[in-house]
Design a protein around this motif. Structure first.
Motif, short mmCIF file in Angstrom:
data_model
loop_
_atom_site.label_atom_id
_atom_site.label_comp_id
_atom_site.label_asym_id
_atom_site.label_seq_id
_atom_site.Cartn_x
_atom_site.Cartn_y
_atom_site.Cartn_z
N ARG A 149 18.67 -10.68 2.95
CA ARG A 149 18.22 -10.72 4.15
C ARG A 149 16.59 -9.57 3.47
N SER A 150 16.30 -10.06 2.39
CA SER A 150 15.67 -8.71 2.74
C SER A 150 14.93 -8.77 0.73
N SER A 151 14.30 -9.91 1.02
CA SER A 151 13.92 -11.13 -0.27
C SER A 151 12.03 -10.41 0.60
N THR A 152 11.28 -10.05 1.14
CA THR A 152 10.05 -9.38 1.09
C THR A 152 10.83 -8.32 0.94
N LEU A 153 10.60 -7.11 0.75
CA LEU A 153 11.05 -6.17 0.07
C LEU A 153 11.66 -6.26 -1.75
N THR A 154 12.38 -6.96 -1.99
CA THR A 154 12.84 -7.36 -3.75
C THR A 154 11.79 -7.55 -4.37
N GLU A 155 10.92 -8.41 -3.35
CA GLU A 155 10.11 -9.05 -3.83
C GLU A 155 7.96 -8.60 -4.18
N VAL A 156 8.47 -7.40 -3.52
CA VAL A 156 6.93 -6.77 -3.59
C VAL A 156 7.05 -5.87 -4.18
N ALA A 157 8.29 -5.55 -4.48
CA ALA A 157 8.77 -4.47 -5.46
C ALA A 157 8.36 -5.00 -6.97
N ASP A 158 8.69 -6.37 -7.26
CA ASP A 158 8.94 -6.83 -8.33
C ASP A 158 7.41 -7.07 -8.21
N GLU A 159 6.67 -7.12 -7.68
CA GLU A 159 5.42 -7.06 -8.03
C GLU A 159 4.86 -6.60 -8.52
N GLN A 160 4.72 -5.08 -7.87
CA GLN A 160 4.28 -3.77 -8.48
C GLN A 160 4.88 -2.76 -9.03
N ASP A 193 0.53 -1.11 -0.13
CA ASP A 193 0.23 0.04 0.26
C ASP A 193 0.65 1.39 0.14
N THR A 194 1.80 1.25 1.28
CA THR A 194 2.70 1.49 0.82
C THR A 194 3.11 2.55 -0.29
N ILE A 195 3.72 1.68 -0.84
CA ILE A 195 4.52 1.45 -2.66
C ILE A 195 3.40 2.43 -3.33
N ARG A 196 2.42 1.49 -3.37
CA ARG A 196 1.16 2.38 -4.50
C ARG A 196 0.42 3.05 -3.95
N ASN A 197 0.18 3.77 -3.28
CA ASN A 197 -0.35 4.46 -2.65
C ASN A 197 -0.14 6.13 -2.87
N LEU A 198 1.36 6.07 -2.41
CA LEU A 198 2.91 7.20 -2.64
C LEU A 198 3.20 7.46 -4.23
N ASP A 199 3.18 5.76 -4.99
CA ASP A 199 3.18 6.58 -6.15
C ASP A 199 5.09 6.31 -6.32
N VAL A 200 5.51 5.02 -5.87
CA VAL A 200 6.67 5.17 -5.23
C VAL A 200 7.22 4.37 -6.31
N PRO A 201 8.63 5.17 -6.97
CA PRO A 201 9.05 4.15 -8.09
C PRO A 201 10.15 3.47 -7.76
N ALA A 202 11.03 3.54 -7.10
CA ALA A 202 12.11 2.58 -6.78
C ALA A 202 11.57 2.68 -4.49
N VAL A 203 12.33 1.04 -4.21
CA VAL A 203 12.45 0.90 -3.17
C VAL A 203 14.30 0.60 -3.25
N PHE A 204 14.85 1.21 -1.71
CA PHE A 204 16.42 1.14 -1.42
C PHE A 204 16.43 0.00 -0.90
N LEU A 205 17.54 -0.91 -1.33
CA LEU A 205 18.49 -1.96 -0.48
C LEU A 205 20.10 -0.80 0.05
N GLU A 206 20.53 -1.58 1.07
CA GLU A 206 21.91 -1.62 1.18
C GLU A 206 22.50 -2.65 0.77
N PRO A 207 23.74 -2.86 0.43
CA PRO A 207 24.19 -3.95 -0.39
C PRO A 207 24.49 -5.09 0.81
N ASN A 208 24.89 -4.84 1.87
CA ASN A 208 25.21 -5.97 2.88
C ASN A 208 24.54 -5.90 3.27
N LEU A 209 22.64 -6.05 2.90
CA LEU A 209 21.30 -6.57 4.42
C LEU A 209 20.87 -6.84 2.62
#
Length: 516
Positions: A470-481, A451-467
């Motif tokens: 353990r960031s599958s949730t962020l990458t999966e939702v980003a891919d879905e959206q 909802d955050t990504i869709r409602n704010l029309d966020v064009p990108a999310v940001f991921l620290e390389p060393n993390l």
């Protein structure tokens, strides 16, 4: 390896050459992180030999010092830490216990305030749909002689209730550190060997709590302060807290006799040891506003609500075998933030505002001049040149981010480490991912992020390389959206980004490219 053991090994191997110091006439400097190492190298130039305890790519929140690190500290003339709870407590203890008494020991985040560094309170997102329940040591314990290397020992000594109780922490890579485990009984004889969590003074930690059966529980915690490794711990009190699991909180009154109960059922709460008052109570923050909205709730009035929606299953894998058989049902209050996360009330990531890093440089300059007066001219010259470079960097970051349309300046990350960047350069923190680290993220977690990504029309999310691992949730939702996943650096370097200037330029460019 404990600091005491490390020193014993060191003293027995004194014939080995020192790791940091070759005593070549240079000032020997040790820093906690690579970022601080870079700042010191720019100011110190050829007059210093500097190394960091946490290696590049390492996590300062969880890194455990090695014997080599202890040796580096022993031979150092100057030590620089960030502090305000950025570093793992054992890093600070290693510095304070092993640094020569004549060496300078500087906490940059604290000392930089006199050079106009701006401090931001650490206010935590209370987005979980059950209460965050952690442990806290409140106060500095100065009347007992406590310092930043002292330990507060919080032990579970007794529990009553229909099932077993566990309190544990999940590390950055899924490993577990069990604090409390009632399945084999608590060490009620001393209370300070097993079933004990250790905290620095004036800090708190997130953790997961598990109850195996529904009903009403009474959990007794006892606390002591260990000023240093040689001192006998000082008692700080004992209290019993009531927990209702999968049943109405009102049953706490009828079954445990809690009079005038205060139900803790939302936001953030810590079972708190007050070092100054010598007692334990619940510090409740239902609104997530930090000190402004915290409420002290006496232990005999606090009722911690573990609702039916906390019902879960034991995950598969050896790291959770202590809970029972995989697939068995449990009630769990999940750890709010992934990884070891011990911190105080101040956001420690000051350097994400370049002006704060400039304040660090001024503290470093003055410290090196005091340690090495003969090098004063060189330190001033180097610092002046580097401050000019950082001033240009600050303008660069500001200009790059100013080029992003205001309605697109939303930052979604995996780590709440960018409040200073947001405040200084007018970026809005839209959210950071805090999944339950013991189980798959809930549908509610994913829905909030979606909802955050869709409602704010966020064009990108940001991921620290060393993390990334353990960031599958962020990458999966980003891919879905259908939005981009872009890199951003928080508190460590790697093979691609090796200096502070490179890091901040990279972040500014990444934000501009991915949001603009």
């Amino acid at each position: 390896m404990s600091v005491g053991l490390a020193l014993a090994v060191l003293s027995s191997a004194c014939a080995a050459p020192p790791v940091l110091s070759e005593r070549d006439g240079r000032v020997q400097v040790v820093t906690t992180t690579g970022l601080l190492r870079d700042l010191v190298q720019h100011v110190g130039g050829d007059r210093v030999n500097v190394t960091s305890l946490v290696p590049d790519g390492g996590d300062p929140h969880s890194y455990e010092p090695s014997l080599r690190d202890v040796r580096n500290v022993v031979y150092a003339d100057v030590a620089f830490s960030n502090y305000v709870m950025l570093e793992e407590h054992n890093i600070i203890r290693t510095l304070d216990a092993n640094l020569d008494e004549d060496a300078a020991n500087v906490s940059l985040a604290e000392d930089a305030v006199k050079y106009a560094a701006e401090i931001i309170p650490l206010v935590e997102d209370v987005s979980l749909d059950t209460i965050w329940l952690g442990l806290r040591a409140r106060g500095d314990g100065a009347e007992h002689g406590a310092n930043r290397a002292s330990d507060v020992l919080v032990s579970a000594t007794e529990v009553t209730g229909p099932g077993r109780v566990f309190g544990y922490l999940t590390g950055s890579f899924g490993d577990t550190d069990v604090y409390f485990d009632s399945s084999d009984g608590f060490d009620a004889g001393t209370g300070f060997r097993d079933d004990t969590a250790t905290l620095p003074a004036d800090a708190h930690t997130h953790m997961s709590w598990v109850f195996t059966e529904p009903g009403v529980y009474e959990l007794t915690l006892s606390a002591r302060l260990r000023v240093d490794q040689e001192s006998k711990p000082v008692p700080l009190g004992e209290s019993t807290f009531t927990v209702t699991v999968g049943v109405p909180p009102a049953r706490a009154t009828s079954e445990s006799g809690v009079a005038d109960p205060v139900v803790l059922d939302q936001g953030h709460a810590d079972l708190t040891v007050d070092l100054d008052r010598g007692e334990l109570y619940a510090l409740y923050d239902p609104e997530g506003g930090g000190e402004a909205t915290q409420i002290v709730v006496p232990a005999d009035r606090a009722v911690i609500d573990v609702p039916n929606k906390a019902l879960d299953e034991i995950p598969a894998g050896p790291q959770h075998a202590f809970l029972g058989h995989a697939g068995d049902q449990i009630y769990q209050l999940p750890q709010a933030v992934l990884g070891k996360h011990v911190h105080g009330e101040i956001d420690p990531h000051l350097w994400q505002n370049v002006r704060n890093a400039m304040s660090y440089v001024e503290v470093i300059r003055d410290t090196l001049i005091e340690e090495d007066p003969e090098g004063a001219r060189a330190y001033r010259r180097n610092a002046t040149a580097y401050l000019a470079e950082l001033d240009a960097l600050d303008r660069y970051v500001r200009e790059r981010i100013d080029g992003i349309p205001r309605d697109r300046r939303y930052l979604v990350t995996t780590h709440d480490a960018f409040a200073y960047l947001a405040d200084a350069y007018r970026v809005k923190i839209a959210g950071f991912v805090t999944p339950n680290p013991a189980v798959e993220p809930s549908l509610a977690d994913r829905r909030k992020l979606t909802d955050t990504i869709r409602n704010l029309d966020v064009p990108a999310v940001f991921l620290e390389p060393n993390l990334a691992a353990r960031s599958s949730t962020l990458t999966e939702v980003a891919d879905e959206q259908g939005v981009r996943v872009c890199p951003i650096y928080g508190d460590t370097f790697d093979d691609e980004v090796t200096t502070y200037v490179e890091m901040m330029r990279f972040n500014a460019d990444s934000l501009r490219e991915c949001l603009g």
